[in-house]
Design a protein around this motif. Structure first.
Motif, PDB file in Angstrom:
ATOM      1  N   ALA A  80       0.862  -0.994  -0.019  1.00  0.00           N
ATOM      2  CA  ALA A  80       0.007   0.053   0.000  1.00  0.00           C
ATOM      3  C   ALA A  80       0.983   1.236  -0.117  1.00  0.00           C
ATOM      4  O   ALA A  80       2.086   1.123   0.345  1.00  0.00           O
ATOM      5  N   ASN A  99      -3.264   3.050  -4.393  1.00  0.00           N
ATOM      6  CA  ASN A  99      -3.874   2.071  -3.507  1.00  0.00           C
ATOM      7  C   ASN A  99      -5.045   1.201  -4.367  1.00  0.00           C
ATOM      8  O   ASN A  99      -5.344   0.020  -4.255  1.00  0.00           O
ATOM      9  N   GLN A 103      -4.961  -2.773  -5.317  1.00  0.00           N
ATOM     10  CA  GLN A 103      -5.882  -3.769  -4.798  1.00  0.00           C
ATOM     11  C   GLN A 103      -6.693  -4.298  -5.890  1.00  0.00           C
ATOM     12  O   GLN A 103      -6.805  -5.679  -5.916  1.00  0.00           O
ATOM     13  N   GLY A 122      -6.364  -3.621   5.838  1.00  0.00           N
ATOM     14  CA  GLY A 122      -6.804  -2.173   5.382  1.00  0.00           C
ATOM     15  C   GLY A 122      -6.568  -1.203   6.361  1.00  0.00           C
ATOM     16  O   GLY A 122      -5.165  -1.395   6.725  1.00  0.00           O
ATOM     17  N   SER A 123      -7.109  -0.331   7.357  1.00  0.00           N
ATOM     18  CA  SER A 123      -6.770   0.536   8.224  1.00  0.00           C
ATOM     19  C   SER A 123      -7.842   1.181   8.879  1.00  0.00           C
ATOM     20  O   SER A 123      -8.892   0.965   8.558  1.00  0.00           O
ATOM     21  N   ILE A 126     -10.790   3.755   7.887  1.00  0.00           N
ATOM     22  CA  ILE A 126     -11.905   3.614   7.163  1.00  0.00           C
ATOM     23  C   ILE A 126     -12.998   3.965   7.991  1.00  0.00           C
ATOM     24  O   ILE A 126     -14.223   4.011   7.486  1.00  0.00           O
ATOM     25  N   TYR A 152      -7.098   8.094   1.394  1.00  0.00           N
ATOM     26  CA  TYR A 152      -6.619   6.697   1.454  1.00  0.00           C
ATOM     27  C   TYR A 152      -7.723   6.127   2.057  1.00  0.00           C
ATOM     28  O   TYR A 152      -7.904   4.460   1.715  1.00  0.00           O
ATOM     29  N   LYS A 156      -9.368   2.151   0.742  1.00  0.00           N
ATOM     30  CA  LYS A 156      -9.440   0.939   1.715  1.00  0.00           C
ATOM     31  C   LYS A 156     -10.649   0.198   1.859  1.00  0.00           C
ATOM     32  O   LYS A 156     -10.926  -0.837   1.874  1.00  0.00           O
ATOM     33  N   GLY A 159     -11.447  -1.714  -1.067  1.00  0.00           N
ATOM     34  CA  GLY A 159     -10.777  -3.238  -0.974  1.00  0.00           C
ATOM     35  C   GLY A 159     -11.639  -4.124  -0.204  1.00  0.00           C
ATOM     36  O   GLY A 159     -11.620  -5.126  -0.439  1.00  0.00           O
ATOM     37  N   SER A 176     -10.694  -9.726   5.200  1.00  0.00           N
ATOM     38  CA  SER A 176      -9.951  -8.457   5.437  1.00  0.00           C
ATOM     39  C   SER A 176      -9.982  -8.198   6.994  1.00  0.00           C
ATOM     40  O   SER A 176     -10.658  -8.644   7.600  1.00  0.00           O
ATOM     41  N   MET A 178      -8.544  -4.868   9.568  1.00  0.00           N
ATOM     42  CA  MET A 178      -8.457  -3.391   9.782  1.00  0.00           C
ATOM     43  C   MET A 178      -7.489  -3.235  10.965  1.00  0.00           C
ATOM     44  O   MET A 178      -7.825  -3.255  12.212  1.00  0.00           O
TER      45      MET A 178
END
Length: 327
Positions: A80, A99, A103, A122-123, A126, A152, A156, A159, A176, A178
């Motif tokens: 990423a 990104n 993805q 991810g992060s 989100i 960003y 994510k 994704g 997924s 996070m």
């Protein structure tokens, strides 16, 4: 100085990742990817990697061809474009588009190549700016995002939806996760693009080395943040590959947070900085609090092993060793 990896996960259910599985780690040279390589190798899996000089993950055709050729059992998408508040605010186009390309390329390529398992990382950004605290996975898409990293975050979120769509349309075993704020060996210490913790380590170290009487930091110091050592994240990722096959994303964190002011004090102590810490309240704070609800992950048996101060000290020692190697 090295940080001891957490012990292997306990076997309580049949694993979804066979012993000695071949796992492609996309982004293996980064903070997260390098930790995944360490963890997967320690648990006896065969790790497949390709550097950007040999494979551009934004190139969908080449990525699919690579995956068809190597045919891994699983893919972990840790590649990423990442950065802190300043980088996200300055380069939103790059954070969104690069990104998205990575993805789309990796997930679609994995499906085309018949890869059985995929974990998309991810992060925590989100989640909505004013999400309930701690933030449950169900908070996704329930409110406006933090403006400083919206581009960003949207990439994510795309994704997550992409992996969910492959599950629903094709029955793919794609999941997924996070992660919360991460740190550890391999982190980015560039003051223009780094996240808060490595930036603090470098700022305090350089201030101490130069004899600066004070360090001025952005914001008020009041926002609360959660931090997870990247080796703990890697342990959680392997656990998820082994035990989790659900449609919803899984939060990965410690379940504990502290103020940026408290974090700065800890870093100052670790780096032995004796000067003043001053705060520039004219600079943005970002979201007031971001603490993840990690009950879904803990129900699988995950417990972080690395205490924050110990992890910061180990990361500082790693960075000093890297600086020494460059001289």
């Amino acid at each position: 100085m090295t940080t001891e990896l957490p012990g292997p996960s306990q076997e309580s259910v049949p694993s979804l990742l066979r012993p000695g599985a071949r796992v492609f780690v996309a982004g293996h040279r980064g903070l997260v990817g390098s930790a995944l390589v360490r963890r997967l190798s320690a648990e006896g899996h065969e790790v497949i990697t390709r550097g950007r000089d040999r494979l551009d993950l934004c190139d969908a055709g080449r990525t699919e061809a690579f995956l068809r050729e190597t045919r891994p059992d699983a893919v972990v998408l840790a590649a990423a474009k990442v950065g802190g508040i300043m980088a996200n605010s300055t380069y939103p186009v790059q954070f969104l588009e690069e990104n998205l390309r990575i993805q789309l390329s990796v997930v679609a390529g994995a499906h085309a190549a018949g890869v059985g398992r995929l974990l998309f990382l991810g992060s925590s950004c989100i989640y909505p700016k004013h999400a309930p605290q701690p933030i449950p996975e169900s908070a996704l898409l329930t409110g406006p995002l933090e403006p400083t990293n919206e581009a960003y975050a949207l990439a994510k979120i795309a994704g997550i939806v992409q992996t969910q769509s492959y599950r629903r349309q094709y029955g793919a075993s794609y999941i997924s996760a996070m992660p919360t704020n991460l740190y550890g060996p391999g982190d980015n210490f560039d003051l223009e693009t780094s996240h808060v913790l490595p930036a603090l380590i470098r700022r305090f170290h350089e201030a101490g080395s130069s004899g600066a009487p004070a360090v001025t930091l952005w914001g008020s110091g009041s926002p609360r943040r959660e931090f997870l050592h990247v080796d703990d994240l890697a342990a959680a990722c392997v656990l998820l590959l082994e035990r989790y096959d659900g449609d919803e994303p899984v939060n990965v964190g410690t379940g504990q947070d502290l103020t940026i002011r408290e974090l700065a004090a800890t870093v100052a102590d670790v780096t032995s900085y004796q000067g003043r810490v001053e705060w520039d309240s004219g600079k943005p704070d970002g979201t007031a609090r971001k603490l993840l609800d990690v009950s879904r992950l803990t129900s699988l048996g995950f417990v972080p092993q690395i205490a924050l101060r110990d992890g910061i000290a180990a990361t500082y020692a790693w960075w000093l060793a890297e600086q020494g190697a460059k001289v």
